[in-house]
Design an enzyme around this catalytic site. Structure first.
Site, PDB file in Angstrom:
ATOM      1  N   GLN A 489       0.861  -1.194   0.000  1.00 45.37           N
ATOM      2  CA  GLN A 489       0.000   0.000   0.000  1.00 45.37           C
ATOM      3  C   GLN A 489       0.893   1.238   0.000  1.00 45.37           C
ATOM      4  OE1 GLN A 489      -2.112   1.644   3.489  1.00 45.37           O
ATOM      5  NE2 GLN A 489      -4.027   1.386   2.348  1.00 45.37           N
ATOM      6  N   TYR A 570      -5.826  11.406   3.830  1.00 45.60           N
ATOM      7  CA  TYR A 570      -4.430  11.650   3.445  1.00 45.60           C
ATOM      8  C   TYR A 570      -4.394  12.418   2.116  1.00 45.60           C
ATOM      9  CZ  TYR A 570      -3.526   8.631   7.381  1.00 45.60           C
ATOM     10  OH  TYR A 570      -3.502   8.112   8.648  1.00 45.60           O
ATOM     11  N   GLY A 711      -8.308  -5.959  10.384  1.00 41.81           N
ATOM     12  CA  GLY A 711      -7.142  -5.245  10.887  1.00 41.81           C
ATOM     13  C   GLY A 711      -6.849  -5.680  12.309  1.00 41.81           C
TER      14      GLY A 711
HETATM   15  C1  LIG Z   1      -2.891   0.411  14.216  1.00 45.20           C
HETATM   16  C2  LIG Z   1      -3.621   0.656  12.951  1.00 45.20           C
HETATM   17  C3  LIG Z   1      -2.952   1.186  11.863  1.00 45.20           C
HETATM   18  C4  LIG Z   1      -3.597   1.405  10.649  1.00 45.20           C
HETATM   19  N1  LIG Z   1      -2.900   1.841   9.563  1.00 45.20           N
HETATM   20  C5  LIG Z   1      -3.490   1.878   8.359  1.00 45.20           C
HETATM   21  C6  LIG Z   1      -2.739   2.097   7.182  1.00 45.20           C
HETATM   22  O1  LIG Z   1      -1.536   2.228   7.232  1.00 45.20           O
HETATM   23  N2  LIG Z   1      -3.386   2.159   6.002  1.00 45.20           N
HETATM   24  C7  LIG Z   1      -4.736   1.989   5.921  1.00 45.20           C
HETATM   25  O2  LIG Z   1      -5.283   2.063   4.831  1.00 45.20           O
HETATM   26  N3  LIG Z   1      -5.463   1.743   7.015  1.00 45.20           N
HETATM   27  C8  LIG Z   1      -4.876   1.645   8.215  1.00 45.20           C
HETATM   28  N4  LIG Z   1      -5.605   1.308   9.324  1.00 45.20           N
HETATM   29  C9  LIG Z   1      -7.029   0.976   9.158  1.00 45.20           C
HETATM   30  C10 LIG Z   1      -7.190  -0.543   9.020  1.00 45.20           C
HETATM   31  O3  LIG Z   1      -6.649  -1.015   7.805  1.00 45.20           O
HETATM   32  C11 LIG Z   1      -8.657  -0.947   9.063  1.00 45.20           C
HETATM   33  O4  LIG Z   1      -9.319  -0.360   7.977  1.00 45.20           O
HETATM   34  C12 LIG Z   1      -9.318  -0.521  10.357  1.00 45.20           C
HETATM   35  O5  LIG Z   1      -8.520  -0.892  11.462  1.00 45.20           O
HETATM   36  C13 LIG Z   1     -10.696  -1.162  10.512  1.00 45.20           C
HETATM   37  O6  LIG Z   1     -10.600  -2.548  10.492  1.00 45.20           O
HETATM   38  P1  LIG Z   1     -10.643  -3.449  11.828  1.00 45.20           P
HETATM   39  O7  LIG Z   1     -11.909  -3.114  12.532  1.00 45.20           O
HETATM   40  O8  LIG Z   1     -10.613  -4.859  11.325  1.00 45.20           O
HETATM   41  O9  LIG Z   1      -9.445  -3.101  12.648  1.00 45.20           O
HETATM   42  C14 LIG Z   1      -4.970   1.112  10.546  1.00 45.20           C
HETATM   43  C15 LIG Z   1      -5.641   0.614  11.658  1.00 45.20           C
HETATM   44  C16 LIG Z   1      -4.985   0.357  12.839  1.00 45.20           C
HETATM   45  C17 LIG Z   1      -5.752  -0.241  13.989  1.00 45.20           C
END
Ligand SMILES: Cc1cc2nc3c(=O)[nH]c(=O)nc-3n(C[C@H](O)[C@H](O)[C@H](O)COP(=O)(O)O)c2cc1C
Ligand SMILES: Cc1cc2nc3c(=O)[nH]c(=O)nc-3n(C[C@H](O)[C@H](O)[C@H](O)COP(=O)(O)OP(=O)(O)OC[C@H]3O[C@@H](n4cnc5c(N)ncnc54)[C@H](O)[C@@H]3O)c2cc1C
Length: 783
Positions: A489, A570, A711
């Site tokens: 990504q 972003y 995530g």
């Molecule tokens: C610690 C952390 C870092 C994240 N960094 C990114 C990232 O670098 N790029 C991105 O598109 N989303 C990022 N996200 C969003 C996750 O990809 C995801 O969309 C979000 O956590 C919701 O999914 P979940 O409920 O399964 O955690 C991040 C989320 C967390 C918790």
């Protein structure tokens, strides 16, 4: 004590009964504008759980109600010449008229005064009352009169519906999805007593117009409906009783209490008829009010307790109803689906029913769903078993020439652990273990295309040779030791750059060591954030080149797929959202203009990235904020990227502006994936509060996404997919030789664990009233 109740519907009458039982000396009067047996509508439906509640709070009325009920267990879905029946639902129907007569009789027995043909237009006449209950229904005059205080929000939904009756007997809650020359019509129908059924017809506004229903009277519309559904009605009549076509108003009130007045039932909040909860909510409001009156010393305290204690439950039901009504409003999205997948979508639309849940009560149906899913995969050229299919989560997928072994994905997540953009051993272990854990596809964190493109000083990057070598080492490890595919990504932080590590204050500006930030427009994220520089054409060229260079490095590292990060506020997202893009040049204004720069970047990367490897784009499908991106915009965004060659849209939401108001909940972003996938007709990956393999299967089987990313669950459980594979018996899941004994053990134990779990669930589930009734009336077997 004196209690005046305005409205003799289920809410008003049941409140009268419960309060009179509690305070026999109280003077309770119900004022109803209609005559005692003069009621609109046909049947009402309750679940077994609601009846359990009625049994607890007033056994005599419960007994009379249940004697009058028609019971059924099945839901039947009729679609394109097929019928799918699913059992174990436990519903009962009763005539609304009889329900009201029972409640009136019970109220009278207890000494409640019932005054019919008593239309109340001013609550001042109850100046002497200690409590005034406003149970005057959906069009509540008193809610509207005190709208400044109660602050009702009324959302008039787009679909038209008409409530009719019929003599047609039905043995299931029946949904009929009817194709007509004008568009789709839906019938929601159930029997409520011998020889009587309720029929709610629903259609979208375009179909309503085209079918010429506008301006028809009740009789004429009933004739038209009888014609359309004649094949099913088999000569039975459609009956009318104020069966005009209407639009459903979703009502929410900010406040339910004013002085000694309290809103109950539909007057305070409505829930769409497709989840059959209106009367349940109304009567359970009465229960909640009576409970509050029992527990507190003063009426004022009781009303506060009622409002605070009850609101969450009501909002939960309203949320489920909202999700359900949106499904019906957009039924055309699914019209091309395989009928069994369509039926699965109907069953699971409001999240209460899931894949595993249906596997327990309707295993044959779920096997059919699995077969249909596997067949679609076979049709794409995969050699999968469509007779004894694996669960959808374990079905492979292809994007360009990249094949993914299963549909579970590790979502991109910043680890904030790089130094000057250099991934470290932490990253090797982090990505390596998640790849070995069995996910079909893993994503890198947002990898920044330049030093100044970073969000924080801990963000990883791919702008120099050292970083390229470090990433290559990780990619090589993943490929050598797992079957996972690895997506890179790439992103640029834009106005959210030069901020602190997640655990030191996410999105907060760095106190020292920051760098200049850029964005579509010079709007800071927080008022005290750095004001970004508005990008000029030269800056755009520089950024585009940086993305392309990073993509080329990514190819040299051996990544299988590339994702462009256009979400979460972003840099590229700042162009897409009107809340962050105030430009007046050709990069601002219309959605087409706002997409111009992100698409330029995408196209340049696409040209540099090998043609056989797929690319995805992550979008925020809504800003969750007034004036921002909506689901409909997301469809346009997805279409534009699809035309530019995107293979998958990664549907996230929000994080654009700090005062957004997201509505969180299980799988809360999945409806946007559903909309993008089934309106823009592009493959999607959904993400967001999806925590179980059951949810993954539910989403995939209902056709709401093609891939499911998790995530946070992967942060604590790298082997999420391996464990799910054991649960669903998907032996094919890859496991490196070193770990095979662990795989063998978990697969062996899972068979027993699953059996125990299912036995427990089945044992714990009380028999539905329909089952009990069937048992009680079963003829004894001949000796
Ligand atoms: C610690 C952390 C870092 C994240 N960094 C990114 C990232 O670098 N790029 C991105 O598109 N989303 C990022 N996200 C969003 C996750 O990809 C995801 O969309 C979000 O956590 C919701 O999914 P979940 O409920 O399964 O955690 C991040 C989320 C967390 C918790
Ligand atoms: C098409 C359709 C289908 C539905 N299907 C179901 C279903 O299957 N299951 C289910 O549970 N619910 C269903 N409902 C919802 C259900 O009818 C209502 O949610 C429920 O009746 C709410 O009860 P209530 O007591 O709050 O209001 P109501 O039942 O509307 O009662 C309000 C009463 O107040 C009286 N009134 C109003 N103003 C005054 C006044 N100024 N003075 C005196 N009296 C007044 C009215 O005459 C009325 O009798 C459906 C609704 C619709 C529209």
């Amino acid at each position: 004590m004196k209690i005046a109740i305005i409205g003799g519907g289920p809410a008003g009458l049941y409140a009268a009964i419960l309060l009179k039982k509690q305070r026999p000396a109280a003077e309770i009067t119900v004022y109803e504008r209609n005559r005692a047996d003069d009621t609109f509508g046909f049947g009402v439906v309750f679940s077994d759980a609601t009846l359990d509640n009625f049994e607890k709070y007033d056994p005599p009325s419960y007994r009379r109600i249940t004697q009058e009920f028609a019971y059924w267990d099945d839901i039947a879905v009729h679609f394109r010449g097929t019928v799918h029946r699913v059992g174990g639902n436990g519903f009962c129907g009763c005539s609304r008229r009889k329900l009201l007569l029972i409640l009136q009789e019970r109220a009278r027995e207890l000494g409640v005064s019932l005054q019919f043909e008593a239309e109340i237009d001013n609550e001042k006449r109850f100046a002497g009352a200690d409590l005034i209950i406003l149970a005057d229904g959906i069009n509540s005059r008193f809610r509207d009169k005190h709208a400044d205080h109660f602050q009702p929000e009324v959302d008039i939904r787009s679909n038209y519906f008409a409530w009719m009756g019929s003599t047609k007997p039905l043995d299931a809650f029946t949904f009929i999805f009817q194709e007509t020359e004008w568009g789709p019509f839906i019938a929601h129908a159930y029997q409520y007593e011998a020889g009587r059924s309720t029929w709610i017809f629903e259609t979208d506004p375009r179909t309503f117009e085209r079918a010429g229903l506008k301006g028809l009277d009740e009789k004429q519309s009933a004739d038209r409906m009888a014609e359309m559904f004649g094949w099913f009605l088999g000569g039975h009549q459609l009956l009318t009783n104020r069966s005009m076509w209407r639009n459903f108003p979703m009502i929410r009130s900010q406040r339910w209490v004013k002085d000694n007045m309290v809103l109950l039932g539909d007057a305070k909040a409505t829930a769409h008829f497709s989840i059959g909860s209106g009367t349940k909510l109304a009567m359970e409001d009465a229960i909640a009010l009576a409970e509050a009156m029992e527990r507190t010393p003063t009426i004022a305290a009781a009303l506060q307790l009622y409002e605070h204690g009850r609101r969450e439950e009501v909002e939960k039901t309203q949320h489920a109803a909202d999700v359900s009504l949106v499904w019906f409003e957009h039924v055309d999205r699914f019209w091309e689906f395989d009928p069994v997948q369509f039926a699965f979508g109907v069953m699971t639309r409001s999240k209460a029913i899931t894949y595993d849940n249906l596997s327990l009560r309707a295993p044959d149906f779920v096997t059919e769903v699995d077969k249909a899913f596997a067949k679609q995969v076979r049709d794409k050229g995969f050699d999968v078993d469509a007779e004894k299919p694996l669960a959808p989560m374990f079905q492979p997928m292809r994007l360009r020439e990249m094949e993914i072994k299963n549909r579970a994905v590790v979502s991109p997540m910043c680890m904030y652990s790089a130094e000057e953009g250099m991934p470290t051993d932490f990253h090797l272990v982090h990505y390596g273990s998640r790849a070995i854990g069995g996910a079909g596809l893993i994503f890198t964190e947002m990898t920044c295309v330049g030093r100044d493109a970073r969000i924080t000083p801990g963000c990883a990057g791919l702008w120099n040779d050292e970083q390229e070598a470090a990433w290559k080492r990780i990619v090589d490890f993943v490929h050598a030791n797992s079957a996972a595919k690895f997506a890179l990504q790439l992103g640029h932080a834009g106005r959210k750059g030069a901020t602190r590590l997640m655990w030191e204050g996410i999105d907060r500006p760095l106190e020292q060591g920051g760098w200049d930030v850029i964005s579509a427009s010079p709007i800071p994220y927080f008022p005290d954030s750095q004001v970004p520089r508005e990008m000029d054409r030269a800056a755009m060229e520089t950024v585009k080149k940086a993305f392309v260079a990073a993509a080329e490095r990514g190819e040299r590292c051996g990544f299988d797929m590339l994702e462009l990060h256009c979400a979460h506020g972003y840099l590229l997202a700042s162009f897409v959202s009107p809340l962050t893009n105030r430009r007046t040049d050709e990069y601002g204004g219309s959605l087409q203009n706002r997409l111009r720069f992100p698409l330029e970047v995408f196209e340049a990367m696409r040209a540099a990235w090998p043609a056989h490897k797929p690319m995805s784009v992550r979008i925020s499908a809504t800003d969750w904020a007034e004036g921002g991106i909506t689901g409909d915009d997301a469809v346009g965004i997805a279409r534009a990227f699809a035309e530019a060659g995107v293979d998958l849209v990664d549907v996230s939401t929000g994080q654009t502006v700090r005062d957004a108001q997201p509505i969180y909940g299980r799988m809360f972003q999945t409806p946007f994936s559903d909309q993008v996938r089934n309106e823009a007709r592009v493959a999607t990956m959904c993400v967001g509060n999806i925590t179980t393999a059951d949810q993954v299967n539910t989403i995939l089987a209902a056709g709401r996404a093609d891939l499911v990313a998790l995530g946070r669950p992967h942060l604590v459980d790298p082997a999420f997919t391996m464990k799910a594979a054991a649960w669903y018996g998907a032996e094919e899941v890859f496991c490196p030789s070193q770990y095979l004994p662990g795989k063998e053990q978990i697969f062996r134990n899972s068979v027993r664990d699953r059996q125990d779990f299912e036995d427990l669930k089945i044992k714990a589930k009380p028999k539905t009233r329909a089952e009990l009734k069937a048992e009680a009336t079963k003829p004894l077997a001949a000796e």
